[in-house]
Design a protein around this motif. Sequence first.
Motif, mmCIF file in Angstrom:
data_model
loop_
_atom_site.group_PDB
_atom_site.id
_atom_site.type_symbol
_atom_site.label_atom_id
_atom_site.label_comp_id
_atom_site.label_asym_id
_atom_site.label_seq_id
_atom_site.Cartn_x
_atom_site.Cartn_y
_atom_site.Cartn_z
ATOM 1 N N VAL A 1 -48.302 60.100 4.727
ATOM 2 C CA VAL A 1 -49.017 60.263 5.989
ATOM 3 C C VAL A 1 -49.757 58.962 6.294
ATOM 4 O O VAL A 1 -50.511 58.453 5.462
ATOM 5 C CB VAL A 1 -50.008 61.450 5.907
ATOM 6 N N SER A 2 -49.500 58.410 7.477
ATOM 7 C CA SER A 2 -50.144 57.146 7.842
ATOM 8 C C SER A 2 -50.157 57.008 9.356
ATOM 9 O O SER A 2 -49.097 57.012 9.978
ATOM 10 C CB SER A 2 -49.354 55.977 7.226
ATOM 11 N N GLN A 3 -51.333 56.902 9.920
ATOM 12 C CA GLN A 3 -51.446 56.735 11.370
ATOM 13 C C GLN A 3 -50.614 55.545 11.821
ATOM 14 O O GLN A 3 -49.781 55.662 12.710
ATOM 15 C CB GLN A 3 -52.931 56.536 11.731
ATOM 16 N N SER A 4 -50.848 54.392 11.188
ATOM 17 C CA SER A 4 -50.173 53.159 11.624
ATOM 18 C C SER A 4 -48.718 53.121 11.191
ATOM 19 O O SER A 4 -47.898 52.453 11.811
ATOM 20 C CB SER A 4 -50.887 51.944 11.024
ATOM 21 N N GLY A 5 -48.426 53.795 10.076
ATOM 22 C CA GLY A 5 -47.080 53.698 9.509
ATOM 23 C C GLY A 5 -46.828 52.347 8.882
ATOM 24 O O GLY A 5 -45.688 52.009 8.556
ATOM 25 N N GLU A 6 -47.882 51.550 8.688
ATOM 26 C CA GLU A 6 -47.705 50.205 8.144
ATOM 27 C C GLU A 6 -48.595 49.946 6.933
ATOM 28 O O GLU A 6 -48.653 48.809 6.454
ATOM 29 C CB GLU A 6 -48.002 49.134 9.205
ATOM 30 N N THR A 7 -49.320 50.953 6.458
ATOM 31 C CA THR A 7 -50.204 50.739 5.307
ATOM 32 C C THR A 7 -49.342 50.421 4.085
ATOM 33 O O THR A 7 -48.482 51.216 3.698
ATOM 34 C CB THR A 7 -51.064 52.000 5.081
ATOM 35 N N LEU A 8 -49.591 49.246 3.512
ATOM 36 C CA LEU A 8 -48.667 48.762 2.485
ATOM 37 C C LEU A 8 -48.562 49.708 1.293
ATOM 38 O O LEU A 8 -47.463 50.008 0.817
ATOM 39 C CB LEU A 8 -49.083 47.362 2.014
ATOM 40 N N LYS B 1 -70.107 56.305 6.584
ATOM 41 C CA LYS B 1 -70.368 55.036 5.883
ATOM 42 C C LYS B 1 -69.593 53.890 6.512
ATOM 43 O O LYS B 1 -70.087 52.783 6.606
ATOM 44 C CB LYS B 1 -70.194 55.153 4.373
ATOM 45 N N GLU B 2 -68.376 54.138 6.992
ATOM 46 C CA GLU B 2 -67.617 52.983 7.471
ATOM 47 C C GLU B 2 -68.162 52.397 8.775
ATOM 48 O O GLU B 2 -68.038 51.212 9.007
ATOM 49 C CB GLU B 2 -66.106 53.246 7.539
ATOM 50 N N ILE B 3 -68.800 53.219 9.585
ATOM 51 C CA ILE B 3 -69.285 52.613 10.835
ATOM 52 C C ILE B 3 -70.806 52.434 10.895
ATOM 53 O O ILE B 3 -71.292 51.675 11.710
ATOM 54 C CB ILE B 3 -68.797 53.377 12.096
HETATM 55 O O1 M6R Z 1 -52.793 53.738 9.135
HETATM 56 P P1 M6R Z 1 -53.160 54.610 7.998
HETATM 57 O O2 M6R Z 1 -53.369 56.047 8.407
HETATM 58 O O3 M6R Z 1 -52.187 54.520 6.844
HETATM 59 O O4 M6R Z 1 -54.539 54.073 7.460
HETATM 60 C C1 M6R Z 1 -55.091 54.580 6.282
HETATM 61 C C2 M6R Z 1 -56.516 54.120 6.115
HETATM 62 O O5 M6R Z 1 -56.575 52.726 6.007
HETATM 63 C C3 M6R Z 1 -57.418 54.575 7.268
HETATM 64 O O6 M6R Z 1 -57.384 55.949 7.440
HETATM 65 C C4 M6R Z 1 -58.873 54.137 7.009
HETATM 66 O O7 M6R Z 1 -59.396 54.853 5.931
HETATM 67 C C5 M6R Z 1 -59.708 54.288 8.267
HETATM 68 N N1 M6R Z 1 -60.622 53.201 8.374
HETATM 69 C C6 M6R Z 1 -60.486 55.535 8.285
HETATM 70 O O8 M6R Z 1 -61.299 55.679 9.388
#
Ligand code: M6R
Length: 614
Positions: free
Chosen positions: A353-360, A493-495
């Motif tokens: 599962v990956s929003q970007s589909g590019e997480t290495l 925490k991230e923002i």
């Molecule tokens: O594109 P991805 O879903 O694979 O990204 C995974 C994480 O890098 C991403 O969800 C990250 O944790 C965000 N900063 C969360 O808000």
Amino acid sequence: MCGIVGYLGSGVAQEPLIDGLRRLEYRGYDSAGVAFHDGDVFTLARETGRVENLANVLQGKGSQSSLGIAHTRWATHGAVTVSNTHPHLSYDKKFALVHNGVIENFSSLKKSLLHKGIEFSSETDSEVLCNLIAYHYSTLSPNSDSFIQAVSTALSESRGAYGIAVLCLDNPEMMIGARRGSPLVVGIGEDANFIASDASAFVGRAKEAVFLKDGELAILQGSEFRITNQQGHVSEAVAQPLDQTLEEVELGDFSSYMEKEIFEQPHALQNTLRGRFGDDGTTAKLGGLEGHEDELRNVDRIVFVACGTARHACMVAEYLIEKLARVPVEVEHASEFRYRNSPKSGRSLVIAVSQSGETLDTLEAVREAKTKGLLTLGITNVVGSSLARETDGGVYQRVGPEIGVASTKAFSSQVCLCAMLGLALGRMRDLSPTDGSNLVEALLGMPDLIAEVLQKGEEIRELAVKYSKAEHLLFLGRQSLYPVALEGALKLKEISYAHAEGYPAAELKHGPIALINPECPSIFLVEGTKLSAKTIANMQEVKARKGPVIAFVPEDIEIPEGAADDIFRLPVAHEVIRPILANIPLQLFAYHFARLRGLDVDKPRNLAKSVTVE
Ligand code: M6R
């Protein structure tokens, strides 16, 4: 992370390039630059900090060239300085290059170039690649074939990941792009073609896009382009219509992309759900899984791999799918899975599962699963992404581009798709038609319930005002709300840079309760189940130690007097929908909390939208 945009057309390159960089800002970066092919020389402008600094420098001057490349850099090799900022020019000033990724053998390549007397002006691995191309070109006769050959040879000597765009002074009508492990896409417009790391860079200017595969080169020459492999064999260029709209990538009336994307969720989730249920209304029909029905029916274990927020969505999926389909589910950090040699049977299904589909790390986890001969599925938001291409099947989230670094609508749609997958798998096994149709109805009603929660946004803002001085916060929940607690803590925490941790509520007594004091608020997510009483008891334990308690509670659950300082009421909903609903106010809480601290929620420090390096 870094962003690339290149322009070759009949107009002036400067505006589309700077505009493209603005669109890529969301990926996270710390410096930006541009190089124009200006006949005898490259005109170079590079600035640390925001794209706006670069735009200001170029205002009123700049270049009239119709060929240029631009870049936003997220530092990996070398500090955030102008000399480390891309584009890099080669030692002989004949080549300009922008690069995403990491050249792993850059130091040995650099050593051998230094021995040849070649000088460097930055600490980056990218300049090494640029000089290597220039060196190979210097051994050939100066023409366009040599340009291609020099790039191919240099890439064949490089190890690691790259997405590049390169210009050569001897070839004023030519730009070369190449990818391995780092996304690159060609945009096809009427008067110009583009190369970019992300199609949003040219939305509104290009009508179609060709997504490069690993090992491919894009050769843009005049108004033509071709895709080849590194040996020069032409591959088929599959052009896809660009369905992103300007509205999707622009802010409109919102003050940040994060806010826009939170409020888009009712509509976005409608898109995730649309047309994905069987005619009898008892199951989900996910087109990308067609042809895999027999394998899915026989799956005896599901392993989810993901990072960050996407992994939290998978953790919710673990609860939902085990309940609906009675298949054992494991969730692994993609970065751990890829190096771990855990035994997996041939009937295990790996879902990335990956929003970007590019997480290495997620892509490498998929590659590892495929090496083991396992069936792989992808859930991603980005059409044509590496994940979409490399998995055996999968489902698109369809929520439109997520630009804010903090993932919001993507999480909701990932959980929604996992619930639909659980429903489909459940109906293949022993979930009854009645339970199936109840869930279908609940899913279809979910966008309205999200809208109902969002309407109470002001209540959340007031909570954020009340607690905005807190430096430590705990997020607690049980069962499928435990991963939501983790996600709430991550978002905060991230923002906002406040310290926040998520725990299963019952873990409180095993350690975290030591942190409780009047300055440490605890955020409790109360289920609508029999377990609610236990979570309420945990709230009372915190109150007994003078810890402030904020409770997020379904409307039909009573909270005893004094058990919470603040209560936010959530609509009563099917248990599968509850984790998505409970997360919405936590997104808003993090958003307001960070804004009250004067922070830019779209560009949190040190973070990148898409982590394409290890
Ligand atoms: O594109 P991805 O879903 O694979 O990204 C995974 C994480 O890098 C991403 O969800 C990250 O944790 C965000 N900063 C969360 O808000």
